[in-house]
Structures are given as C-alpha cells and as structure tokens.
Design an enzyme around this catalytic site. Structure first.
Site, PDB file in Angstrom:
ATOM      1  N   ASP A 251       0.866  -1.167   0.000  1.00  0.00           N
ATOM      2  CA  ASP A 251       0.000   0.000   0.000  1.00  0.00           C
ATOM      3  C   ASP A 251       0.913   1.231   0.000  1.00  0.00           C
ATOM      4  OD1 ASP A 251      -2.148   1.675  -0.070  1.00  0.00           O
ATOM      5  OD2 ASP A 251      -3.228   0.751   1.582  1.00  0.00           O
ATOM      6  N   TRP A 252       0.313   2.376  -0.188  1.00  0.00           N
ATOM      7  CA  TRP A 252       1.061   3.630  -0.351  1.00  0.00           C
ATOM      8  C   TRP A 252       1.979   3.866   0.854  1.00  0.00           C
ATOM      9  CZ3 TRP A 252      -0.115   7.855  -3.975  1.00  0.00           C
ATOM     10  CH2 TRP A 252       0.577   9.025  -3.697  1.00  0.00           C
TER      11      TRP A 252
END
Ligand code: BGC
Length: 713
Positions: A251-252
């Site tokens: 994820d980011w």
C-alpha cells in the site's frame, strides 16, 4: 535483465495529480521522469487520460534499454467517469450480475483512459461502522462478501485481459485492515486464528479463485507484524497454499511505515523485510529502488526472490498485451466515445435503484401519490450535486450527480418547496482535511424549513453524511446525523409528522430517534451520478425497492462492533439475574439487522424442508408475494453448526437467491449446501467438516424465525 532492471519493475511511482496519499515533495517529478527513461519504473499510479498515459508510456518504451512498458494504475472503485453507487451500497443490492456489470462499465471507461489496473475490489470485512472505509467494501459478511469479490474481479478483468476494454483487478488490503481496533483508521488489528481463516481470508481466496491478478498488502499490523512485512500471509498462504502467480503491491508508503510500527530500524531494513515477505512492488516509498541492489549484494535478499517478483510483474504485463502494443489502451477517439456512454448511465441508474434499502414504511406513507401533493423537500443533501458521488471517485468530474430535487422535479404534478434547513460547508477545501462538512453552528435556515414542513402534505427529509465523511482517513467516533441535522429533523417532525426520511451516508448510522418516530425511512447511501433519479423512482413507486442491508445498523455507537454472526457465549439469555451477556443500559439487538430491507409488497415464507444426502443438503422453501404489487425478494439461508470443535456463530449466511414474484404468486426456492458451506477452518487453518446437528433458517433477513434442523453423519 540486469539486477537493476529487475528491481526497476518492482518500483511504482505516483503521477503528479490525484495524489491519494501524503504528496511527494517538489522536484520529485524530474527524478521520476529520469527513472522511467532508464527502466527503473515498473508501474505508475494516478496518471490517466489516453494522451497523458501515451506520453508517459513513450518515455519508458522509447528510452529505456529494454523498452518494457509500464502498467498504469488508478483506484477505480465505483465507476470511473460515470460514477456508480459506493461499493457498500452496491452490496445492498445482493445482485451479483448488476455488481459485475458495474465493474465492467468502470473497466471500459478506465481502459479507454489508458489505464490497465485498478486497486479494487477492497474485500476487507468490517464489523465497525466507525471505520470510514466500510463504504468501500461489501459489509460485514464473509459469504456475501466473497460472492461480491468474485463478481467485481470478473467484471473488471472480463475473460480476456489483453482486450482493450479490460483491466486487472487487485484484492486489497491483505489482510485484517477492516479489523482496525476501535474503528480508527490505520489502527492495529489483533485477530485470532479462527477469525482470520473463517472471516477475513475467504474473501481474498474468492478473489484469487475468480482470477484476480494482483493483491495489495495493508497498512495495519496484524497480530504484531505489519501486513506489508508478513511472510506468513504473502509467501506461505497467498503464494504457497493458494498458488497465486500474480503479484503483490504494497500500500502507499506501507513499506517505509514499518519503521513507525516499530518493526523496521530504517528504510533499508524495511525494504529487506518487505521483499523477503513477498511484497513484489513498492508503491511510492522509493525504498526498493534505493536499497534492493545493496540488499542483494550483501546477501540479505536473495536474487532468486527478485527474479520471482520481476517475473510475476512481467507475466501480468504480457497478459495485458502490453508487449504486443504498449499503446493499445491509448486511443483518444475511443476515450471520447466511451466516457459517459448512455449505456453506462443506464447501468448506473439500474445499480442505484437496486442499492436502495427501504428500512421502514408505516401507515403506507410510501409510495407517494404522484399528483396533488404539496411536498416540503428539506435538508442539506437534498440538492447537493457532489455528495451523492461519495468518496473514492478520483476520475469523477464532480458536482454532476442528479439530486433528489432534480429527480423529484421530473414528477411534475406535485409542487415542491425545497429548503436546505442546514447549510453544507464547502466540500472542496475539505477533501483532504479532516473537518465536519455539515454545519454545526449556523441555524439561520432552520425556521424557513420548519415553516415549509408545517404547510406541506408530506415532508421528505434528505439527511446524512457528506460524500467525504466516509472513506480513507474518515473514521468517526459518533454514528449520528452529523451537525445540526438531528435538531432540524426533530423540529420539522414536530411541525409535520407525515414524513419520509431519505438517508445519504457511507456507513451504517445509529439513528434510534428517527427509527422510532419517522414513519418511513429509505437508506439511499451515496448512489452515484443517477442518485436523484433512483430515489425519486422509489419514492413514487415506479421502482419497488429490494435492497437488503449488508451491514448491521446499531442503536448506539457503543454497541459497535455489532454483527449478526456473533458467538453465543456461555450466558446468552436473561436468567432473572444480572449475570448474562448484555448491557445494563442498552439492549443487545441492533436497530436494523443484517439482511433487513422492506418492499412495497410483503412476502410469506413457509414449508421449509431439508433432504440430506451424505454431505449434501437440499433445502427448499416456498415464498409467496402476499401483497398487491409485484416485487423482488432476496431469499436468505442461514445455518448454525450446533456443536463444533471450534465454536460456530449463532447463524451464518450460506446461500441467497434474488427472486422476482408477481403479486399473489408463490415460488419454491431451492438451495444446495455442500461441504464448502457446512465446514469451517480449525485453529490450525485446516478446513474440516464435522458431523452433527445443524439448524437451518430461511427468510428475508438475518432475523428470520423460520427454521428447521438436519444432521450430517
Ligand atoms: C489506500 C489504497 C489505495 C492506495 C493508492 C492508499 O492510501 O489505502 O487502498 O489503493 O492509497 O491510491
């Protein structure tokens, strides 16, 4: 490929607009362009538009030594340009065909804008309405959620990934993100083995079985290990037991966040942990590109693992046909033709109608008469063109939803007096900032609204949450109507109790006062661009509602987590003393249970029979439309395994069928239960089926009382 080129494939950067996480610092852009040209970028997110994508693809294909095309990704969550209902609302339709079609339309529009990959579906189960991201999932149930996960994957991916109108899907967030403690975003998840295997993982497995090509790991830690660095989840389960041959993206920034979690000492250590755990691509943390080469040289990461990651990513690029023609998704004529196509709007309207849940309808106040009525239409959301689009609509143009006022105005033989009652705060400035979007102080519009209510034949209130009050980073500690809306509701009701409440919201709300007092309540979520048309058609009975809640509505935020498939405990019933499982100041039951939803007709259930044949059970029930109009009903089947080596919930959904019944007609509905529905995962993560007695319950909601029993030998 050189080691650097392989690591380059594992690197994903964000583009320069639609930032969906902490924004990259200035000056980053040039570095990213240089990296693309030198083959150090495998994927970009947040770049879209046939022209933009083509330009960036050219940088990679024409400049880098091997000319390997980039995969372009975006969060295409509920429609792309033509915005559909938020995923939680779509789940309320229980209509797998319509949900698949919604994802198909989103894929067609996204692919026409040069995109190859969506970060959807989110398949996180959540039992906590405070968590803002419940709007992005399919609710609280594993069985329903698994079916929807598969439908969405098939919708996005179609049956030919290389076609220019399909995109790859991504099952996220692996795993446990929806179990954030106290519903607070990004919070720790501590989940037992039984819940992990029986409640959380089956949706990911369903996505995998439907052919999903990517997984995204998760921001949260699960049982002490940040999911991004969790080898057990990614290598042992996903790539091992499940034999998944696509790739996993972080994820980011979730790789670098392992430092804050207290799991990695620094960026280099974080890259080592993530790569070794099986995270193939680094979204925007810039750590793989910085450190993986050294980590391989020093023996901390095996080159064979880098080979494996690069191979997975390249395999998917081949499947997308990018090696045949890297520009196949970049055709501006197609883009113009397909965006906002009429058929897409029609599908969005169909989905919006199917997503609406009729929570309450006393005195048959609904449907409204089509003529001769003076209607007071009141509320901050009644004519807001942006909020119905909900959150996670990155490519949306904004302010282009049909409002309830616009939808109701198409019925011309009534008069409508529209009053805002409470103002909205500007939503543009609050998009990335936490603050309430519905006014909490300014009462200057209230009196006029109350006066309008007083002289109306019927009052339609449109209240709830603004579209950006749920979604990532939007956890709430309260589940009430935000701002001054409760006060507005009560004042208008005192003036005229002939009232319909239309709710717009991204999560279950606790609205006990409204549930007790207001005669009719429609749950209309955030329904996308066609919102107002769908709501008007339901209000006027041109569409008979058939939606059912995919998530329990609590009476009180303090009942959360609340869900229908709980365990019985050793003291489930009142025993004349205080010593049973309950609150002393609130009941145990929800405001509206999972699976609840009314229709303008009524359905009768009877003749519940079971036939057991080995480990197969056929269940039949007859359903009759006992009202005066035709209607659709979601027939739901629940079971309870009465005695098990690992205790089972008091009921679990194991089948549903959506049927259409003409007024007065009956139908026999059949279900088949197999080992898949009868078994469960034990605490070693092994799937088993145990002999013994089961209850089976069938009805139009999880609160059904029609039951029978059967025995598995
Ligand atoms: C979200 C993901 C999303 C990613 C890229 C993150 O903040 O958690 O679900 O796909 O951003 O936009």
């Amino acid at each position: 490929m050189t080691l650097e080129e392989k690591i380059g494939q594992m690197n994903q950067y964000t583009g320069f607009f639609d930032v969906t996480g902490p924004a990259p610092a200035d000056g980053e852009a040039k570095k990213k362009y240089d990296h693309i040209k030198s083959g150090k970028v495998g994927s970009m997110l947040n770049v879209r538009g046939a022209e933009q994508v083509q330009k960036m693809q050219k940088l990679a294909v024409e400049n880098s030594r091997l000319g390997i095309p980039i995969i372009f990704a975006l969060d295409v969550i509920h429609g792309h340009k033509t915005i559909f209902p938020i995923p939680l609302a779509e789940a309320a339709s229980w209509d797998l065909e319509a949900i698949e079609k919604g994802a198909r339309v989103a894929a067609i529009e996204a692919a026409a804008q040069g995109l190859n990959w969506t970060f959807a579906p989110m398949v996180d189960i959540s039992r906590d309405a405070r968590w803002g991201r419940v709007m992005e999932g399919a609710g609280e149930d594993t069985y329903l959620g698994s079916k929807i996960a598969a439908a969405r994957v098939m919708g996005f991916q179609g049956d030919d990934l290389s076609a220019n109108n399909t995109i790859i899907a991504c099952a996220k967030h692996f795993a446990g993100y929806g179990f954030a403690e106290s519903g607070k975003e990004y919070n720790t998840a501590d989940v037992g083995t039984s819940t992990l295997h029986n409640v959380i993982l089956p949706l990911f497995k369903a996505a995998k079985d439907a052919g999903v090509r990517t997984f995204m790991n998760s921001f949260n830690e699960l049982n002490g290990i940040p999911a991004t660095g969790d080898r057990y989840l990614q290598r042992v389960i996903l790539k091992g037991e499940w034999n998944f041959d696509g790739f996993v993206v972080s994820d980011w920034d979730s790789i670098i966040e392992m430092i804050q979690h207290g799991h990695a000492a620094d960026g280099k250590h974080a890259a080592e942990l993530a790569a070794n755990a099986g995270c193939d691509m680094d979204m925007e943390a810039h750590l793989y590109i910085k450190h993986l080469k050294d980590l391989v040289k020093s023996g901390k990461v095996k080159e064979s693992d880098i080979d494996d990651a690069a191979r997975r990513i390249l395999r998917v690029k081949y499947e997308l046909g990018l090696f045949d023609d890297p520009y196949r998704y970049c055709d501006e004529t197609r883009e113009k033709e397909l965006i906002y196509a009429d058929a897409h709007k029609a599908a969005a309207l169909d989905m919006a109608k199917k997503s609406i849940v009729l929570l309450k309808n006393e005195k048959n106040i609904l449907p409204l008469a089509k003529s001769g009525q003076k209607i007071a239409l009141i509320g901050p959301l009644a004519d807001d063109k942006d909020s119905p689009l909900g959150n996670w609509r990155l490519a949306a143009d904004g302010n282009n939803a049909i409002t309830v006022l616009e939808g109701m105005n198409t019925y011309k033989e009534n008069t409508i007096n529209h009053q805002i009652g409470v103002k909205l705060l500007s939503n543009e400035k609050t998009r990335f900032i936490y603050e309430l979007e519905i006014n909490t102080t300014d009462k200057s519009d209230m009196d006029e609204a109350v006066a309008a209510a007083k002289v109306a034949d019927v009052v339609v209130m449109v209240l709830g949450e603004h579209g950006f009050q749920s979604g990532e980073g939007r956890s709430r500690a309260e589940l009430d109507l935000p701002g001054l809306q409760q006060e507005l509701l009560e004042k208008c009701f005192a003036a005229n109790s002939n009232m319909v409440l239309v709710l717009n919201n991204g999560r279950p709300l606790a609205i006990p006062w409204a549930a007790k007092n207001v005669p009719a309540i429609i749950e209309a979520w955030q329904l996308g661009m066609e919102s107002g048309n769908a709501i008007a058609q339901v209000l006027y009975g041109d569409y008979n509602p058939s939606g059912k809640l995919p998530m329990t509505f609590p009476r009180d935020v303090n009942q959360v987590p609340i869900y229908y498939n709980y365990k019985n405990t050793g003291r489930p019933d009142p025993n004349g003393m205080v010593f049973w499982s309950h609150y002393t100041d609130q009941t145990n039951d929800p405001l509206y249970p999972f699976g609840h939803g009314l229709s303008y007709t009524t359905f009768k259930y009877d003749n519940l029979h079971t036939i057991v044949n080995g480990r197969k059970v056929v269940v039949s029930v007859s359903v009759t439309n006992t009202g005066k109009v035709d209607g659709e009903e979601v027939v739901q089947l629940y079971i309870r395994d009465k005695v098990a080596s690992v205790t089972r919930p008091i009921k679990e959904l194991k089948g549903f069928k959506k049927i259409n019944l003409a007024a007065g007609k009956s139908q026999t509905v059949l279900f088949t239960l197999t080992e898949k529905e009868l078994g469960f995962f034990n605490n070693q993560g092994k799937f088993i089926v145990e002999s013994g007695d089961f209850d089976v319950m069938v009805g139009g909601s999880s609160a059904t009382s029609l039951d029978n029993t059967f025995t598995i030998k």
